[in-house]
Design a protein around this motif. Structure first.
Motif, PDB file in Angstrom:
ATOM      1  N   HIS A   1      -3.030  -2.702  10.134  1.00 33.82           N
ATOM      2  CA  HIS A   1      -3.617  -3.608   9.145  1.00 33.82           C
ATOM      3  C   HIS A   1      -3.907  -4.961   9.768  1.00 33.82           C
TER       4      HIS A   1
ATOM      5  N   ALA B   1       4.704   1.029   1.326  1.00 33.41           N
ATOM      6  CA  ALA B   1       4.781  -0.244   2.056  1.00 33.41           C
ATOM      7  C   ALA B   1       4.897  -1.398   1.074  1.00 33.41           C
TER       8      ALA B   1
ATOM      9  N   GLU C   1       7.963   0.888   4.569  1.00 29.87           N
ATOM     10  CA  GLU C   1       7.346  -0.031   5.531  1.00 29.87           C
ATOM     11  C   GLU C   1       7.354  -1.431   4.940  1.00 29.87           C
TER      12      GLU C   1
ATOM     13  N   GLU D   1      -3.436   3.973   2.253  1.00 31.96           N
ATOM     14  CA  GLU D   1      -3.672   4.188   3.679  1.00 31.96           C
ATOM     15  C   GLU D   1      -3.688   5.694   3.903  1.00 31.96           C
TER      16      GLU D   1
ATOM     17  N   HIS E   1       4.480   7.304   3.105  1.00 32.14           N
ATOM     18  CA  HIS E   1       5.337   6.119   3.038  1.00 32.14           C
ATOM     19  C   HIS E   1       4.872   5.177   1.931  1.00 32.14           C
TER      20      HIS E   1
ATOM     21  N   HIS F   1       0.854  -1.192   0.000  1.00 28.72           N
ATOM     22  CA  HIS F   1       0.000   0.000   0.000  1.00 28.72           C
ATOM     23  C   HIS F   1       0.884   1.234   0.000  1.00 28.72           C
TER      24      HIS F   1
HETATM   25 CO    CO Z   1       1.295   1.776   6.130  1.00 26.34          CO
END
Ligand code: CO
Length: 132
Positions: free
Chosen positions: A110, A80, A128, A54, A78, A7
């Motif tokens: 999550h 991920a 991430e 996100e 960020h 994500h």
């Molecule tokens: Co995240």
């Protein structure tokens, strides 16, 4: 080895407004919303087809996301990546000389194990890992 982008995290000033923007403008679907008082974050996970975004908002100005918003304003926070074994991914990252923010995996919003890598190690992008 990462399995792909899991994500993208976007810092937003107003979570409700942002969910509505992603819904109405992009056709994104809200799948999960969670608040973490300890980290000062309220997040919404929206699906845009196969990709997940996100949306991150701050519950207090002195939280990490609150400070990010104050310094840089809303925007990309960020990226991920999915990993099948987060302990191995962290060991590989450490061996490659990356600076880890989380030396050990922790439970993310999550509902899976996550860990962050310092942006200065990864071309200025907060990174991430999410165990999938
Ligand atoms: Co995240």
């Amino acid at each position: 080895m990462v399995t792909g982008i899991h994500h993208v995290g976007v810092a937003v000033a107003d979570l409700d407004e942002s969910i509505e923007l992603y819904r109405s403008a992009l056709g994104a679907r809200l799948v999960h919303r969670a608040r973490n008082e300890k980290d000062g974050i309220e997040a919404a996970f929206v699906h845009t087809g196969t990709g997940e975004v996100e949306l991150l908002s701050a519950t207090s100005p002195d939280s990490p996301v609150g400070k990010f918003l104050a310094k840089r304003g809303p925007g990309l926070h960020h990226v991920a990546y999915g990993v099948t074994d987060i302990t191995q991914a962290l060991a590989d990252a450490r061996a490659a000389g990356l600076e880890l923010i989380d030396a050990e995996p922790r439970m993310g919003m999550h509902g899976s194990l996550i860990a962050f890598v310092h942006p200065k190690s990864v071309g200025g992008v907060l990174t991430e890992f999410v165990e999938i």
